[in-house]
Structure formats: structure tokens, C-alpha cells
Design an enzyme around this catalytic site. Structure first.
Site, PDB file in Angstrom:
ATOM      1  N   ASP A   1      -5.192   5.793   0.225  1.00  0.00           N
ATOM      2  CA  ASP A   1      -4.293   5.112   1.172  1.00  0.00           C
ATOM      3  C   ASP A   1      -2.859   5.638   1.121  1.00  0.00           C
ATOM      4  O   ASP A   1      -1.905   4.905   1.371  1.00  0.00           O
ATOM      5  CB  ASP A   1      -4.267   3.580   0.927  1.00  0.00           C
ATOM      6  CG  ASP A   1      -5.661   2.999   0.930  1.00  0.00           C
ATOM      7  OD1 ASP A   1      -6.453   3.399   1.790  1.00  0.00           O
ATOM      8  OD2 ASP A   1      -5.951   2.164   0.056  1.00  0.00           O
TER       9      ASP A   1
ATOM     10  N   LYS B   1      -2.760  10.021   4.190  1.00  0.00           N
ATOM     11  CA  LYS B   1      -3.249  11.390   4.384  1.00  0.00           C
ATOM     12  C   LYS B   1      -3.481  11.704   5.863  1.00  0.00           C
ATOM     13  O   LYS B   1      -3.183  12.796   6.322  1.00  0.00           O
ATOM     14  CB  LYS B   1      -4.548  11.619   3.603  1.00  0.00           C
ATOM     15  CG  LYS B   1      -4.338  11.620   2.101  1.00  0.00           C
ATOM     16  CD  LYS B   1      -5.643  11.797   1.355  1.00  0.00           C
ATOM     17  CE  LYS B   1      -6.562  10.616   1.439  1.00  0.00           C
ATOM     18  NZ  LYS B   1      -6.113   9.389   0.775  1.00  0.00           N
TER      19      LYS B   1
ATOM     20  N   GLY C   1     -10.407   5.492   5.418  1.00  0.00           N
ATOM     21  CA  GLY C   1      -9.863   5.053   6.700  1.00  0.00           C
ATOM     22  C   GLY C   1      -8.552   5.776   6.908  1.00  0.00           C
ATOM     23  O   GLY C   1      -7.559   5.447   6.289  1.00  0.00           O
ATOM     24  N   HIS C   2      -8.589   6.826   7.721  1.00  0.00           N
ATOM     25  CA  HIS C   2      -7.381   7.623   7.924  1.00  0.00           C
ATOM     26  C   HIS C   2      -6.733   7.248   9.253  1.00  0.00           C
ATOM     27  O   HIS C   2      -7.344   7.397  10.307  1.00  0.00           O
ATOM     28  CB  HIS C   2      -7.726   9.117   7.873  1.00  0.00           C
ATOM     29  CG  HIS C   2      -8.150   9.544   6.503  1.00  0.00           C
ATOM     30  ND1 HIS C   2      -8.597  10.806   6.198  1.00  0.00           N
ATOM     31  CD2 HIS C   2      -8.186   8.864   5.328  1.00  0.00           C
ATOM     32  CE1 HIS C   2      -8.890  10.876   4.904  1.00  0.00           C
ATOM     33  NE2 HIS C   2      -8.653   9.699   4.374  1.00  0.00           N
TER      34      HIS C   2
ATOM     35  N   GLN D   1      -9.828   9.347  -0.163  1.00  0.00           N
ATOM     36  CA  GLN D   1      -9.505   8.591  -1.394  1.00  0.00           C
ATOM     37  C   GLN D   1      -8.362   9.298  -2.153  1.00  0.00           C
ATOM     38  O   GLN D   1      -7.505   9.863  -1.510  1.00  0.00           O
ATOM     39  CB  GLN D   1     -10.745   8.386  -2.277  1.00  0.00           C
ATOM     40  CG  GLN D   1     -11.750   7.377  -1.707  1.00  0.00           C
ATOM     41  CD  GLN D   1     -12.669   7.983  -0.680  1.00  0.00           C
ATOM     42  OE1 GLN D   1     -13.224   9.048  -0.878  1.00  0.00           O
ATOM     43  NE2 GLN D   1     -12.857   7.316   0.441  1.00  0.00           N
TER      44      GLN D   1
ATOM     45  N   ARG E   1      -3.771  -4.802  -0.029  1.00  0.00           N
ATOM     46  CA  ARG E   1      -3.671  -3.827  -1.126  1.00  0.00           C
ATOM     47  C   ARG E   1      -2.752  -4.358  -2.211  1.00  0.00           C
ATOM     48  O   ARG E   1      -1.761  -5.029  -1.910  1.00  0.00           O
ATOM     49  CB  ARG E   1      -3.115  -2.500  -0.589  1.00  0.00           C
ATOM     50  CG  ARG E   1      -4.053  -1.847   0.401  1.00  0.00           C
ATOM     51  CD  ARG E   1      -3.487  -0.532   0.928  1.00  0.00           C
ATOM     52  NE  ARG E   1      -4.347   0.016   1.953  1.00  0.00           N
ATOM     53  CZ  ARG E   1      -3.923   0.613   3.069  1.00  0.00           C
ATOM     54  NH1 ARG E   1      -2.638   0.753   3.310  1.00  0.00           N
ATOM     55  NH2 ARG E   1      -4.790   1.082   3.940  1.00  0.00           N
TER      56      ARG E   1
ATOM     57  N   LEU F   1       8.630   6.567   2.921  1.00  0.00           N
ATOM     58  CA  LEU F   1       9.935   6.371   2.267  1.00  0.00           C
ATOM     59  C   LEU F   1      10.728   5.276   2.988  1.00  0.00           C
ATOM     60  O   LEU F   1      11.491   4.542   2.376  1.00  0.00           O
ATOM     61  CB  LEU F   1      10.714   7.701   2.257  1.00  0.00           C
ATOM     62  CG  LEU F   1      12.009   7.695   1.461  1.00  0.00           C
ATOM     63  CD1 LEU F   1      11.755   7.454  -0.032  1.00  0.00           C
ATOM     64  CD2 LEU F   1      12.787   8.998   1.638  1.00  0.00           C
ATOM     65  N   ASP F   2      10.510   5.156   4.294  1.00  0.00           N
ATOM     66  CA  ASP F   2      11.229   4.150   5.095  1.00  0.00           C
ATOM     67  C   ASP F   2      10.933   2.722   4.628  1.00  0.00           C
ATOM     68  O   ASP F   2      11.763   1.832   4.799  1.00  0.00           O
ATOM     69  CB  ASP F   2      10.854   4.281   6.577  1.00  0.00           C
ATOM     70  CG  ASP F   2       9.344   4.226   6.791  1.00  0.00           C
ATOM     71  OD1 ASP F   2       8.634   5.025   6.158  1.00  0.00           O
ATOM     72  OD2 ASP F   2       8.888   3.360   7.561  1.00  0.00           O
TER      73      ASP F   2
ATOM     74  N   GLY G   1       8.187   7.091   8.988  1.00  0.00           N
ATOM     75  CA  GLY G   1       7.670   6.138   9.969  1.00  0.00           C
ATOM     76  C   GLY G   1       6.242   6.513  10.303  1.00  0.00           C
ATOM     77  O   GLY G   1       5.765   7.574   9.885  1.00  0.00           O
TER      78      GLY G   1
HETATM   79  P1  IMP Z   1     -16.539   2.845  -2.974  1.00  0.00           P
HETATM   80  O1  IMP Z   1     -15.968   4.169  -2.665  1.00  0.00           O
HETATM   81  O2  IMP Z   1     -16.802   1.999  -1.751  1.00  0.00           O
HETATM   82  O3  IMP Z   1     -17.719   2.923  -3.885  1.00  0.00           O
HETATM   83  O4  IMP Z   1     -15.425   2.016  -3.800  1.00  0.00           O
HETATM   84  C1  IMP Z   1     -15.023   2.369  -5.114  1.00  0.00           C
HETATM   85  C2  IMP Z   1     -13.546   2.118  -5.325  1.00  0.00           C
HETATM   86  O5  IMP Z   1     -12.788   3.022  -4.551  1.00  0.00           O
HETATM   87  C3  IMP Z   1     -13.079   0.724  -4.886  1.00  0.00           C
HETATM   88  O6  IMP Z   1     -12.035   0.302  -5.741  1.00  0.00           O
HETATM   89  C4  IMP Z   1     -12.524   0.955  -3.500  1.00  0.00           C
HETATM   90  O7  IMP Z   1     -11.575  -0.021  -3.133  1.00  0.00           O
HETATM   91  C5  IMP Z   1     -11.902   2.320  -3.673  1.00  0.00           C
HETATM   92  N1  IMP Z   1     -11.828   3.084  -2.416  1.00  0.00           N
HETATM   93  C6  IMP Z   1     -12.834   3.697  -1.769  1.00  0.00           C
HETATM   94  N2  IMP Z   1     -12.394   4.313  -0.665  1.00  0.00           N
HETATM   95  C7  IMP Z   1     -11.078   4.104  -0.623  1.00  0.00           C
HETATM   96  C8  IMP Z   1     -10.043   4.545   0.274  1.00  0.00           C
HETATM   97  O8  IMP Z   1     -10.261   5.249   1.258  1.00  0.00           O
HETATM   98  N3  IMP Z   1      -8.782   4.132  -0.024  1.00  0.00           N
HETATM   99  C9  IMP Z   1      -8.507   3.382  -1.125  1.00  0.00           C
HETATM  100  N4  IMP Z   1      -9.424   2.976  -1.984  1.00  0.00           N
HETATM  101  C10 IMP Z   1     -10.701   3.323  -1.743  1.00  0.00           C
END
Ligand code: IMP
Length: 432
Positions: free
Chosen positions: A16, A19, A43-44, A231, A312, A339-340, A422
Site C-alpha cells: 500500500d 505503487k 489493489g493498485h 505487496q 490500515r 508527503l503531502d 497528491g
Molecule cells: P494474503 O496475501 O491475502 O495471504 O494476506 C497475507 C498478509 O498480507 C495479510 O496481512 C494481508 O493484509 C497482507 N496483504 C496482502 N496483500 C496486500 C496488499 O496488497 N497490500 C497490503 N497488505 C497486503
């Protein structure tokens, strides 16, 4: 940042980091964009032309009309999600034509993977604190287990009805007793699942290809290639805070296997890091703020998961963890996002070392247990109150913000090559 033929962009924290928006900026200079690990757990978010797009599986480069976008062999693909994303992007999937290649070797997330993911998470939670991972429930772990157990169903199998039937039978023979006997759940019916999988095969068929050859041909003909990690380093299955990690290799090395590029061809590695830290799911997080400052970071930074909607966990920047990321990934530069969000805080702090059991440590510990015992050693920074979203050069930033960035460079031993001020494409200071 734009002069290397092959660039790899990875998350330098717990995911998160923003990216998607950095890939979107860099994709302007690339002809090929490749995702190489993870799946629809990612989730990008990209904001372009005032419109917000969220990609879970498609490379963020899809928003540029002429980019070749590749879903590499290292991904685990949920075909329903892929279809949703393709049709959401463009009402006629045919018009995407040869712009999208899904590696035939990418593994398919089946409905039983998602079911088992959720059931296993609930089972771990029942064991009390320290067992739950807080997965996204997208079937990621169980699908990678099947990959390494060599019984997984790959994209290429979806278009071969006989092969698919055989592999599905083999899998159900194992999954159904687990569902029924361990979890007391209903089994999956072969016929229904087979029909669904054939349907996914018909949809995916035009895109299935040989990603390795595509990438090799692009490289040989001098095209610029951007690898888009998902990730983050601290969620990497080997180098992250195991077991509170995802099931894939999120570090630079993962792109050689999951993206089919030889290490010698990688020209530049960029790590994306937020100007503070966030984490979703369970696991140690030394600088977490469980107070009103953490709430303010969450509110100002809109820190809610785009895949699961979960709030989060938020905290101050941790340069011990960032320095570790620079080393593990061989980062050439850092893209510093959001940074904002720090504008207007009464105080700013950065974790510069760890106190573990009364001893000061400057290095990131390998074990999640040790990380759980960290008391952060902070350094305070002068805050700034100005809205910096209109800044386009470093010199436009207030002095306090410049000092903050300079400290990150010095302590993490990597140059900051881009600063996000931003959410939009244009809200970017490009330095390198
Ligand atoms: P999984 O990838 O669904 O098996 O989750 C394993 C861990 O990675 C959990 O703590 C999720 O919240 C975290 N995680 C998986 N994908 C993301 C992502 O895209 N962003 C942030 N955390 C993630």
C-alpha cells in the site's frame, strides 16, 4: 529514473505504498509493463484524468493506450476478477486485443482456494493471539500451496478441456475431504466447477500466451520494460515478518522467477515508500500509533484497504525497516509517496533505531518475535503546515519538508528520485 531499459518497482514497506500511481507515472516512458507476483490481494490505485481506477490483477500500465501489459507466470489469477477488471476498463474486451498477455504458466485461483483461505484464517484465529495473519481471503496462500505441491491448475489448462477435467478431479479428490471432514463444509461439485472453468477458459483464451518470449523479444528489440511489484518487502514470504506475510516473493529477486527476466538485464530498481508507515492485517509494526495521531494519519491519508476496505494501521516512518529494504532489494532509488499527508501535523517523528530488550539496534531483526519486542527510538523533525500539493520541484517544498526528505536519503542510503504530493498523475516531483 527513466534511462534504464529494464526497471523494477517494488514496495519497500508493508504494501500500500502507492505503487500504482508511481507505475502510472513511469509507464509513460515504458513500452511494456509486467506484473510478476501476488494476485487479487493487491489493489493498485491510479487517478488519471480525474477518474480513479483500482487494479487488482491488471498491470497499472493498462491506462496507456499502446502499452503491452503482461500478467507473468508468478501470479495467481482469479479469473472472475480478471474478467471484471477487463470489462470494467473497456466494455469490449476484444478491443484490448494483443495488448494484454496472460502467461499460460500463471496459476488459477479456484473457488476452493478462496474458501480454504477464509476457513484456515478462522481456524488460526481460534488458536488465540499470534496465529491469525489477517489474509485478504482471496485464496492466495492455498493457490501458491498447490503450485508448489505441483497440482495447481494453470491458465494454459483452462483452454484444454480434457487436461482441465483431469486436474480438477485430482484436486477435488483432495479438497473435498478437507472441506467436509476438517471444516464440516459442503464439498464442491465437479460438474458446476468444470462448466465455470471452461467458461473462464473461453474468456481468457485470447490473452493466454508465452510471457517469457514476449519479454525477451521486447528486451531484444530495445523496448523499455517496467516490472510492477505488488505487496511489499516486509510481506515477502522469505524476507518479510514471517509468518505475517503473503505467500509470494515481493522483493526484487521475485521478478526474475515470476516475471521471467534475467538478473543481468535489470537496469534499475526503485522502491516505493510512503512518507510514513501503514500495515494491514496482523503482525509486528514497531512505529504503530494507536492514538489520535494514528487516526489523523489514517484520515488524512485515506488509509483504508482498496481490496478489503479494512482500516490500515498507521504509524511514523521507520528508516530501520526502509534501510533493510534498500539492502534486500538493491534499491537504486526511492519513490517517496504521500508527503503531502504530513502537512499540518503538530509534530513529526521518524524511527531511527530499535531498542530490543534494552539494547540499541540499528539493523532490522530477522525474526517477527524480536520485531514484536521493539521500542522505537525516535528523532523529531520540524513540522510544516503548508499545502504542498502544488509543488513540482524540490525547491518548491518548505524547508522543513526538504530536511525530512534529505534525512530519509541519508539514513536509508538511497536517493529519493520521485516525490508524490497528491493522488493525481500530475501531483509528482520528479528528481532522477
Ligand atoms: P494474503 O496475501 O491475502 O495471504 O494476506 C497475507 C498478509 O498480507 C495479510 O496481512 C494481508 O493484509 C497482507 N496483504 C496482502 N496483500 C496486500 C496488499 O496488497 N497490500 C497490503 N497488505 C497486503
Amino acid at each position: 529514473m527513466e534511462d534504464a531499459q529494464v526497471q523494477v518497482l517494488i514496495g519497500a514497506q508493508w504494501g500500500d505504498e502507492g505503487k500504482g500511481r508511481v507505475v502510472d507515472v513511469l509507464a509513460e516512458d515504458a513500452q511494456v509493463v509486467v506484473r510478476y507476483q501476488g494476485g487479487a490481494n493487491a489493489g493498485h490505485t491510479v487517478v488519471a484524468g480525474g477518474k480513479k481506477y483500482v487494479f487488482h490483477l491488471l498491470p497499472s500500465g493498462m491506462l496507456y493506450p499502446n502499452r503491452l501489459c503482461i500478467i507473468g507466470n508468478g501470479l495467481v489469477v482469479d479469473p472472475e476478477k480478471l474478467r471484471e477488471e477487463i470489462t470494467g476498463l473497456d466494455p469490449s474486451p476484444e478491443s484490448i486485443g494483443t495488448r494484454l498477455v496472460v502467461s499460460g504458466s500463471a496459476h488459477i485461483v479456484m473457488p476452493y482456494h478462496k474458501k480454504l483461505d477464509v476457513l484456515a484464517e478462522a481456524r488460526r484465529s481460534r488458536h488465540g493471539e499470534g496465529f491469525a495473519i489477517g489474509t485478504t481471503g482471496r485464496g492466495i496462500g492455498p493457490c501458491y500451496v498447490d503450485k508448489y505441491n505441483r497440482i495447481g491448475i494453470r491458465a494454459e489448462d483452462l483452454v484444454l478441456p480434457d487436461v482441465l477435467a483431469g486436474k480438477l478431479r485430482l484436486n477435488l479428490e483432495e479438497k473435498n475431504p478437507i472441506l467436509e471432514k476438517i471444516y464440516g463444509e459442503a464439498p464442491f461439485e465437479f460438474e458446476k466447477l468444470y462448466e465455470d472453468a471452461l467458461e473462464w477458459g473461453r474468456f481468457i483464451a485470447p490473452y493466454v500466451g508465452d510471457s517469457m518470449s514476449e519479454i525477451d523479444a521486447a528486451f531484444t528489440s530495445g523496448k523499455k520494460i517496467l516490472f510492477e511489484g505488488a505487496q511489499g518487502t516486509l510481506l515477502d514470504v522469505d524476507h518479510g515478518t514471517y509468518p505475517f506475510v503473503t505467500s509470494s516473493s515481493c522483493v526484487t529477486g521475485g521478478c526474475c522467477t515470476g516475471g521471467a527476466i534475467s538478473p543481468g538485464r535489470i537496469g534499475r530498481v526503485i522502491g516505493v515508500a510512503k512518507a510514513y508507515c501503514t500495515r494491514v492485517g496482523e503482525g509486528p509494526f514497531p512505529t504503530e500509533l494507536k492514538d489520535s495521531t494514528g487516526d489523523l494519519l489514517r484520515k488524512n491519508g485515506a488509509e483504508f484497504g482498496v481490496t478489503t476496505g479494512r482500516p490500515r494501521r498507521c504509524g511514523w516512518l521507520d528508516v530501520v525497516a526502509l534501510g533493510y529494504s534498500v539492502k534486500v532489494n538493491g534499491l537504486d532509488s526511492i519513490a517517496l509517496t504521500k508527503l503531502d499527508v504530513l502537512s499540518g501535523f503538530d509534530e513529526l517523528r521518524v524511527c531511527v533505531a530499535y531498542d530490543i530488550d534494552g539494547k540499541r539496534r540499528d539493523a532490522f531483526p530477522g525474526s517477527a518475535a524480536a520485531l514484536g519486542r521493539v521500542t522505537p527510538v525516535y528523532r523529531s523533525f520540524k513540522p510544516w503546515s503548508e499545502d504542498i500539493s502544488g509543488c513540482r520541484r524540490v525547491s518548491d517544498l518548505p524547508e522543513a519538508a526538504r530536511d525530512y526528505v534529505a534525512f530519509i536519503e541519508e539514513s536509508a542510503s538511497a536517493k529519493v528520485g520521485l516525490i508524490g504530493v497528491g493522488p493525481g498523475r500530475e501531483d509528482t516531483i520528479r528528481i532522477l
